[in-house]
Design a protein around this motif. Structure first.
Motif, PDB file in Angstrom:
ATOM      1  N   ARG A  53      -4.157   4.240  -2.081  1.00 50.95           N
ATOM      2  CA  ARG A  53      -2.907   5.266  -2.242  1.00 50.95           C
ATOM      3  C   ARG A  53      -3.963   6.538  -2.528  1.00 50.95           C
ATOM      4  O   ARG A  53      -4.216   6.695  -3.665  1.00 50.95           O
ATOM      5  CB  ARG A  53      -1.850   5.185  -3.023  1.00 50.95           C
ATOM      6  CG  ARG A  53      -0.951   3.865  -2.502  1.00 50.95           C
ATOM      7  CD  ARG A  53       0.244   3.644  -3.480  1.00 50.95           C
ATOM      8  NE  ARG A  53       0.784   2.390  -3.453  1.00 50.95           N
ATOM      9  CZ  ARG A  53       1.519   1.652  -4.290  1.00 50.95           C
ATOM     10  NH1 ARG A  53       1.667   2.516  -5.634  1.00 50.95           N
ATOM     11  NH2 ARG A  53       1.927   0.441  -4.362  1.00 50.95           N
ATOM     12  N   ARG A  54      -3.710   7.497  -1.685  1.00 52.79           N
ATOM     13  CA  ARG A  54      -4.578   8.767  -2.019  1.00 52.79           C
ATOM     14  C   ARG A  54      -3.591   9.563  -2.925  1.00 52.79           C
ATOM     15  O   ARG A  54      -2.548   9.728  -2.579  1.00 52.79           O
ATOM     16  CB  ARG A  54      -5.001   9.328  -0.860  1.00 52.79           C
ATOM     17  CG  ARG A  54      -5.964   8.792   0.270  1.00 52.79           C
ATOM     18  CD  ARG A  54      -7.310   8.620  -0.402  1.00 52.79           C
ATOM     19  NE  ARG A  54      -8.150   7.877   0.612  1.00 52.79           N
ATOM     20  CZ  ARG A  54      -9.501   7.511   0.459  1.00 52.79           C
ATOM     21  NH1 ARG A  54      -9.835   8.238  -0.727  1.00 52.79           N
ATOM     22  NH2 ARG A  54     -10.060   7.042   1.115  1.00 52.79           N
ATOM     23  N   ALA A  55      -4.139  10.428  -4.114  1.00 51.57           N
ATOM     24  CA  ALA A  55      -3.537  11.505  -4.760  1.00 51.57           C
ATOM     25  C   ALA A  55      -3.213  12.599  -3.355  1.00 51.57           C
ATOM     26  O   ALA A  55      -4.066  12.969  -2.705  1.00 51.57           O
ATOM     27  CB  ALA A  55      -4.289  11.625  -5.766  1.00 51.57           C
ATOM     28  N   LYS A  56      -2.038  13.273  -3.754  1.00 53.57           N
ATOM     29  CA  LYS A  56      -1.763  14.329  -2.971  1.00 53.57           C
ATOM     30  C   LYS A  56      -2.693  15.503  -3.689  1.00 53.57           C
ATOM     31  O   LYS A  56      -2.802  15.629  -4.556  1.00 53.57           O
ATOM     32  CB  LYS A  56      -0.222  14.754  -3.311  1.00 53.57           C
ATOM     33  CG  LYS A  56       0.625  13.721  -2.582  1.00 53.57           C
ATOM     34  CD  LYS A  56       0.546  13.509  -1.314  1.00 53.57           C
ATOM     35  CE  LYS A  56       1.548  12.566  -0.662  1.00 53.57           C
ATOM     36  NZ  LYS A  56       1.360  12.122   0.721  1.00 53.57           N
TER      37      LYS A  56
ATOM     38  N   CYS B  33       0.651  -1.304   0.066  1.00 53.78           N
ATOM     39  CA  CYS B  33       0.113  -0.072  -0.026  1.00 53.78           C
ATOM     40  C   CYS B  33       0.578   1.279   0.032  1.00 53.78           C
ATOM     41  O   CYS B  33       0.563   2.312  -0.633  1.00 53.78           O
ATOM     42  CB  CYS B  33      -0.894  -0.063   1.253  1.00 53.78           C
ATOM     43  SG  CYS B  33      -2.213  -1.305   1.299  1.00 53.78           S
ATOM     44  N   ALA B  34       1.947   1.192   0.508  1.00 55.65           N
ATOM     45  CA  ALA B  34       2.995   2.319   0.841  1.00 55.65           C
ATOM     46  C   ALA B  34       3.522   2.760  -0.560  1.00 55.65           C
ATOM     47  O   ALA B  34       3.815   3.743  -0.891  1.00 55.65           O
ATOM     48  CB  ALA B  34       3.873   2.081   1.852  1.00 55.65           C
ATOM     49  N   GLY B  35       3.783   1.610  -1.359  1.00 56.92           N
ATOM     50  CA  GLY B  35       4.527   2.040  -2.590  1.00 56.92           C
ATOM     51  C   GLY B  35       6.052   1.585  -2.555  1.00 56.92           C
ATOM     52  O   GLY B  35       6.663   1.453  -1.464  1.00 56.92           O
TER      53      GLY B  35
ATOM     54  N   GLY C 218      -7.222   9.736  -9.982  1.00 58.71           N
ATOM     55  CA  GLY C 218      -5.673  10.091  -9.659  1.00 58.71           C
ATOM     56  C   GLY C 218      -5.584   9.083  -8.182  1.00 58.71           C
ATOM     57  O   GLY C 218      -4.214   8.915  -8.069  1.00 58.71           O
ATOM     58  N   ASP C 219      -6.695   8.863  -7.371  1.00 57.31           N
ATOM     59  CA  ASP C 219      -6.090   7.843  -6.343  1.00 57.31           C
ATOM     60  C   ASP C 219      -5.698   6.505  -6.922  1.00 57.31           C
ATOM     61  O   ASP C 219      -6.151   6.280  -8.021  1.00 57.31           O
ATOM     62  CB  ASP C 219      -7.589   7.570  -5.454  1.00 57.31           C
ATOM     63  CG  ASP C 219      -7.760   8.855  -4.722  1.00 57.31           C
ATOM     64  OD1 ASP C 219      -6.912   9.760  -4.569  1.00 57.31           O
ATOM     65  OD2 ASP C 219      -8.680   9.053  -4.409  1.00 57.31           O
ATOM     66  N   SER C 220      -5.035   5.695  -6.083  1.00 58.83           N
ATOM     67  CA  SER C 220      -4.651   4.550  -6.688  1.00 58.83           C
ATOM     68  C   SER C 220      -5.259   3.346  -5.975  1.00 58.83           C
ATOM     69  O   SER C 220      -5.403   3.343  -4.747  1.00 58.83           O
ATOM     70  CB  SER C 220      -3.135   4.225  -6.613  1.00 58.83           C
ATOM     71  OG  SER C 220      -2.543   5.134  -7.413  1.00 58.83           O
ATOM     72  N   ILE C 221      -5.558   2.300  -6.490  1.00 59.21           N
ATOM     73  CA  ILE C 221      -5.957   1.093  -5.906  1.00 59.21           C
ATOM     74  C   ILE C 221      -4.949   0.034  -5.862  1.00 59.21           C
ATOM     75  O   ILE C 221      -4.059  -0.131  -6.964  1.00 59.21           O
ATOM     76  CB  ILE C 221      -7.472   0.393  -6.697  1.00 59.21           C
ATOM     77  CG1 ILE C 221      -8.013  -0.643  -5.995  1.00 59.21           C
ATOM     78  CG2 ILE C 221      -7.047  -0.026  -8.032  1.00 59.21           C
ATOM     79  CD1 ILE C 221      -9.034   0.088  -4.916  1.00 59.21           C
ATOM     80  N   VAL C 222      -4.775  -0.745  -4.867  1.00 59.94           N
ATOM     81  CA  VAL C 222      -3.779  -1.707  -4.781  1.00 59.94           C
ATOM     82  C   VAL C 222      -4.353  -3.024  -4.220  1.00 59.94           C
ATOM     83  O   VAL C 222      -5.331  -3.184  -3.176  1.00 59.94           O
ATOM     84  CB  VAL C 222      -2.728  -1.375  -3.573  1.00 59.94           C
ATOM     85  CG1 VAL C 222      -1.742  -2.412  -3.356  1.00 59.94           C
ATOM     86  CG2 VAL C 222      -2.089  -0.197  -3.819  1.00 59.94           C
TER      87      VAL C 222
END
Length: 257
Positions: free
Chosen positions: A217-220, A24-26, A199-203
């Protein structure tokens, strides 16, 4: 670090599997290892506060040499964004030796296999209310349970566990011209409940147990899109209380969290 001398075995908060947390963190996020020697920067920590931190006449050291004794992998209850609580034990400066290896501190660290995970940045179509999610082929064939392609159409129900242990149900179907993998029923509810936007990401992550997990992961949004952090995150008063507790811990050689 979250609060001074808080027990790390507090059962009121859920811990995350470290591999799921890292997925999730990347890949850009790296965590130090247990027993690593690190420097804690009180003034740098204060700069993360929402609001001014007034130290008054207190003497704040620029850095404190510490050893990591515990790490707890966590996720925010409101946003699902992952973070970590790290317990530090202040150590004497003369205990620091570059020859020992600053980061690893003589700790042998194995290189575990890369966890099976996949992340996709949501398009406007993915994030539309009432729409579906277009699943990349690699994710569908590697992360998801195996689909029966002999059926017409190939379809299955998949269950995915989020960072809080809640189970989400999705309908996975392979259809269209050309054919593609889609999540249909259940996806809109997930988007609405998690407040996802383009723009958010799904993992998606496949645990060693075989369970399918889903993270975010939320987009800034710090530039032109509102505050980058949730309202009330890192209030100045709490940061000040933590830092002063750290100083007392340093003077008394107590563990800090």
């Amino acid at each position: 670090m979250d609060s001074v001398r808080e027990p790390m075995n507090n059962n009121s908060e859920n811990w995350l599997d470290s591999k799921f947390w890292h997925a999730c963190a990347g890949g850009m996020v790296q965590m130090p290892h247990i027993n690593s020697k690190v420097f804690y920067f009180p003034q740098g920590h204060a700069e993360c506060a929402h609001g001014k931190v007034d130290f008054g006449n207190s003497r704040i050291p620029p850095l404190i040499l510490s050893r990591i004794s515990a790490i707890r992998y966590m996720a925010d209850r409101e946003t699902d964004e992952v973070y970590a609580k790290i317990r530090l034990i202040p150590i004497r400066e003369n205990a620091f030796d570059l020859e020992d290896g600053f980061v690893e501190n003589n700790v042998t660290v194995e290189n575990p296999e890369k966890p099976t995970s996949f992340a996709k940045t949501l398009t406007q179509s993915d994030a539309n209310n009432g729409g579906g999610f277009s699943v990349p082929r690699y994710c569908a064939e590697t992360i998801f349970p195996r689909l029966d392609y002999s059926a017409e159409p190939p379809v299955q129900t998949i269950l995915a566990k989020d960072v809080h242990g809640e189970i989400w149900k999705f309908r996975h179907i392979y259809r269209g011209t050309p054919r593609r993998h889609l999540l249909t029923t259940g996806w809109s509810n997930f988007v609405n409940q998690k407040k996802l936007v383009a723009g958010d990401s799904i993992v998606f992550f496949r645990a060693e147990s075989g369970d399918l997990c889903v993270g975010i992961r939320r987009a800034k949004r710090g530039i032109g899109g509102g505050p980058e952090y949730p309202s009330g995150w890192n209030p100045a008063a709490e940061i000040l209380a933590l830092i002063m507790g750290v100083i007392l811990a340093f003077q008394g050689r107590m563990a800090i969290t």
